[in-house]
Design a protein around this motif. Sequence first.
Motif, PDB file in Angstrom:
ATOM      1  N   VAL A   1      20.411 -20.560 -53.379  1.00 40.43           N
ATOM      2  CA  VAL A   1      19.443 -20.419 -54.476  1.00 40.43           C
ATOM      3  C   VAL A   1      20.003 -19.507 -55.563  1.00 40.43           C
ATOM      4  N   SER A   2      20.698 -18.439 -55.176  1.00 43.56           N
ATOM      5  CA  SER A   2      21.290 -17.529 -56.168  1.00 43.56           C
ATOM      6  C   SER A   2      22.336 -18.247 -57.002  1.00 43.56           C
ATOM      7  N   PHE A   3      23.172 -19.060 -56.338  1.00 42.81           N
ATOM      8  CA  PHE A   3      24.191 -19.806 -57.072  1.00 42.81           C
ATOM      9  C   PHE A   3      23.555 -20.808 -58.023  1.00 42.81           C
ATOM     10  N   ILE A   4      22.549 -21.551 -57.546  1.00 39.52           N
ATOM     11  CA  ILE A   4      21.893 -22.546 -58.397  1.00 39.52           C
ATOM     12  C   ILE A   4      21.221 -21.866 -59.577  1.00 39.52           C
ATOM     13  N   ASN A   5      20.631 -20.705 -59.335  1.00 41.76           N
ATOM     14  CA  ASN A   5      19.983 -19.968 -60.418  1.00 41.76           C
ATOM     15  C   ASN A   5      20.995 -19.574 -61.489  1.00 41.76           C
ATOM     16  N   PHE A   6      22.137 -19.034 -61.062  1.00 43.23           N
ATOM     17  CA  PHE A   6      23.165 -18.635 -62.023  1.00 43.23           C
ATOM     18  C   PHE A   6      23.743 -19.860 -62.732  1.00 43.23           C
TER      19      PHE A   6
ATOM     20  N   THR B   1      17.698  -6.069 -65.193  1.00 44.41           N
ATOM     21  CA  THR B   1      16.330  -6.564 -65.345  1.00 44.41           C
ATOM     22  C   THR B   1      16.295  -8.083 -65.272  1.00 44.41           C
ATOM     23  N   GLN B   2      17.286  -8.729 -65.904  1.00 43.07           N
ATOM     24  CA  GLN B   2      17.349 -10.190 -65.862  1.00 43.07           C
ATOM     25  C   GLN B   2      17.588 -10.687 -64.440  1.00 43.07           C
ATOM     26  N   VAL B   3      18.391  -9.975 -63.664  1.00 35.47           N
ATOM     27  CA  VAL B   3      18.625 -10.356 -62.261  1.00 35.47           C
ATOM     28  C   VAL B   3      17.317 -10.314 -61.482  1.00 35.47           C
ATOM     29  N   PHE B   4      16.521  -9.246 -61.674  1.00 36.89           N
ATOM     30  CA  PHE B   4      15.240  -9.127 -60.976  1.00 36.89           C
ATOM     31  C   PHE B   4      14.327 -10.298 -61.309  1.00 36.89           C
ATOM     32  N   PHE B   5      14.185 -10.569 -62.608  1.00 42.13           N
ATOM     33  CA  PHE B   5      13.279 -11.634 -63.025  1.00 42.13           C
ATOM     34  C   PHE B   5      13.813 -13.006 -62.645  1.00 42.13           C
ATOM     35  N   ALA B   6      15.137 -13.187 -62.730  1.00 35.42           N
ATOM     36  CA  ALA B   6      15.717 -14.499 -62.437  1.00 35.42           C
ATOM     37  C   ALA B   6      15.498 -14.900 -60.984  1.00 35.42           C
ATOM     38  N   LEU B   7      15.670 -13.961 -60.045  1.00 36.90           N
ATOM     39  CA  LEU B   7      15.518 -14.277 -58.619  1.00 36.90           C
ATOM     40  C   LEU B   7      14.104 -14.040 -58.110  1.00 36.90           C
ATOM     41  N   GLY B   8      13.241 -13.482 -58.938  1.00 36.06           N
ATOM     42  CA  GLY B   8      11.864 -13.237 -58.503  1.00 36.06           C
ATOM     43  C   GLY B   8      11.748 -12.091 -57.528  1.00 36.06           C
ATOM     44  N   LEU B   9      12.636 -11.093 -57.608  1.00 38.79           N
ATOM     45  CA  LEU B   9      12.608  -9.974 -56.668  1.00 38.79           C
ATOM     46  C   LEU B   9      11.399  -9.092 -56.932  1.00 38.79           C
ATOM     47  N   GLY B  10      10.736  -8.680 -55.866  1.00 39.63           N
ATOM     48  CA  GLY B  10       9.619  -7.760 -55.973  1.00 39.63           C
ATOM     49  C   GLY B  10       8.284  -8.406 -56.236  1.00 39.63           C
TER      50      GLY B  10
ATOM     51  N   SER C   1      12.418 -19.312 -58.817  1.00 41.50           N
ATOM     52  CA  SER C   1      13.422 -18.423 -59.411  1.00 41.50           C
ATOM     53  C   SER C   1      13.941 -18.949 -60.744  1.00 41.50           C
ATOM     54  N   VAL C   2      14.076 -20.264 -60.870  1.00 44.54           N
ATOM     55  CA  VAL C   2      14.551 -20.852 -62.131  1.00 44.54           C
ATOM     56  C   VAL C   2      13.337 -21.107 -63.009  1.00 44.54           C
ATOM     57  N   GLY C   3      13.238 -20.348 -64.075  1.00 44.88           N
ATOM     58  CA  GLY C   3      12.069 -20.459 -64.939  1.00 44.88           C
ATOM     59  C   GLY C   3      12.428 -20.437 -66.405  1.00 44.88           C
ATOM     60  N   LEU C   4      11.423 -20.107 -67.196  1.00 40.77           N
ATOM     61  CA  LEU C   4      11.613 -20.095 -68.643  1.00 40.77           C
ATOM     62  C   LEU C   4      12.648 -19.070 -69.074  1.00 40.77           C
ATOM     63  N   GLY C   5      12.778 -17.979 -68.316  1.00 41.84           N
ATOM     64  CA  GLY C   5      13.762 -16.959 -68.661  1.00 41.84           C
ATOM     65  C   GLY C   5      15.187 -17.480 -68.628  1.00 41.84           C
ATOM     66  N   ASN C   6      15.471 -18.461 -67.759  1.00 43.66           N
ATOM     67  CA  ASN C   6      16.810 -19.053 -67.719  1.00 43.66           C
ATOM     68  C   ASN C   6      17.114 -19.841 -68.985  1.00 43.66           C
TER      69      ASN C   6
END
Length: 727
Positions: free
Chosen positions: A336-341, A303-312, A77-82
């Motif tokens: 994981v959601s908290f760590i991602n944010f 859109t950022q939420v979808f990509f950030a958490l890897g949904l779908g 979930s934590v990637g280049l987009g973050n």
Amino acid sequence: MPKNSKVTQREHSNEHVTESVADLLALEEPVDYKQSVLNVAGETGGKQKAAEEELDAEDRPAWNSKLQYILAQIGFSVGLGNIWRFPYLCQKNGGGAYLVPYLVLLIIIGIPLFFLELAVGQRIRRGSIGVWHYVCPRLGGIGFSSCIVCLFVGLYYNVIIGWSVFYFFKSFQYPLPWSECPVIRNGTVAVVEPECEKSSATTYFWYREALDISNSISESGGLNWKMTLCLLVAWSIVGMAVVKGIQSSGKVMYFSSLFPYVVLACFLVRGLLLRGAIDGILHMFTPKLDKMLDPQVWREAATQVFFALGLGFGGVIAFSSYNKQDNNCHFDAALVSFINFFTSVLATLVVFAVLGFKANIMNEKCVVENAEKILGYLNSNVLSRDLIPPHVNFSHLTTKDYSEMYNVIMTVKEKQFSALGLDPCLLEDELDKSVQGTGLAFIAFTEAMTHFPASPFWSVMFFLMLINLGLGSMIGTMAGITTPIIDTFKVPKEIFTVGCCVFAFFVGLLFVQRSGNYFVTMFDDYSATLPLTVIVILENIAVAWIYGTKKFMQELTEMLGFRPYRFYFYMWKFVSPLFMAVLTTASIIQLGVSPPGYSAWIKEEAAERYLYFPNWAMALLITLIAVATLPIPVVFILRHFHLLSDGSNTLSVSYKKGRMMKDISNLEENDETRFILSKVPSEAPSPMPTHRSYLGPGSTSPLENSGNPNGRYGSGYLLASTPESEL
């Protein structure tokens, strides 16, 4: 069967049968399934044994520890987009004001749907294809669409890792190769490269040295051999990390998931010590409240939420499918959601601190250049020295002094002012200069690092961090492709994984042409976004409206040992589908109102120019979106008209270690009746219909019509606790 057996006694009595099938079988001696009468499918021993071994939950690979699993989900979930997309969106959409829509959408869409994907993957213990085939066979195409979207994302995402590999190896130089413009020598004359002089050293290095980019997407320009080699290195790294499944990727995650936080912490400390860093951070947290009402900001936040958490993507489902049944996935979703944010905010602090430092340097450079212009005008008597405040010292000119002098000249020379060509040199303007996506990392950030002491060290650390962030996301993306295919079609894991990497490398050559960056834009901004939104909506509908939210909540209660908050019920049932429907509509309208395009680098102008995609590129884009979403309607139509079997009329039962297991094989209705009641069909008290209806989530099994309240399914026969029989 002996007349005094328990089953025979029950047959001749008026009592309801309350024993489960597992209890009845427990009275018998253990037998070899494939050699016994329990082999109701009539399959060959070898084939049945393979099916048993694949479907037995105890034989499925599992994470070595909970920490390894959490790190895998974080790495995905934590990637280049973050690192570059989230800070760019903050900078573009009002600084701190952007955090409001992002947090709202994270709570009402992100966390509930992330929890949903974790839960279904853990409960059914299959990849995305198997999960959605089980939940709703007619929507089984969701899993195939997820695989295609993962393929599209993986193709261009690994190209970005290749770019990071290129910069990583180039960082072992002092000074950094992008710190100065190259000099062209023509005999005894040495001149600065015109393209670099018109832009900047870092911009020139990115577009000319790294990408060697063409002027438009229509100009292929051939392969960039340097980036081709880097792409090969990137796919080799990914292949070695995923070839053994979670046995290999799980170990890689210990480093690839934790190392970026070490680098971010170092950059944060270093960034806060930079002159002007506070200006950048204050700019970030100064909200522009008017942006909060802009629908475009909300659409980009979703859109950022979808990509950030890897949904779908299917990666979340794939990773959670290797968990134990009693794992607390509710806690995992929140953690994981908290760590991602937290990571996104941490990265944004680092970026804005560094950009604040860079903005101050550029502002000072602007002041010096414009002060030289004013001195020239004073020496040529274009401007009177009376316009210069007496306390202004040109040898030690501050930004405040320049601002005062600029305002006086602009007031006095109002009519002739535009001809002077003076810039205001405002720090705010420098901070507002947004650089999108890859430009933030490969242009803005690299330029700032050239001013760091020991700049090669920081550059090596930065690009090594990007490689690890990309690797963690690629492992999850590859799991979204390989896990469902291996689960469904039983292909050899190592051979299929290597084959995927080789295939993706050759297709990825499209992105290492000189025009390759424009195709990256097409795939990143358009080809995955709309299909991904459709997939997430249908996932939500499949569970909340077809399977049933109440039933799903009850299953979660049994699996977790406690009932999830009622909050999730309303989010899954009403709020999340509504918001995602609005998001999809807005995305379609946006495509219609603003035709898709890309920022092209024009060599002669040494500047970017926004161009629309040509007709053939638009056709390719539409084809990509259609291919990604096509499996959903195709599978629905085929199964609706019974042109494709959904496995609903097949069931075989095997047992291992005293537990029952449901499998897919050819068991007719009368055979199932004879197996459970130990009667021939004519002796059964309640004959079953000639064709069984689907025993999945939305229908009722004939066994459930007995009216006996005992058992989890309201039947007198308690099926065993296996993934397929419980969800």
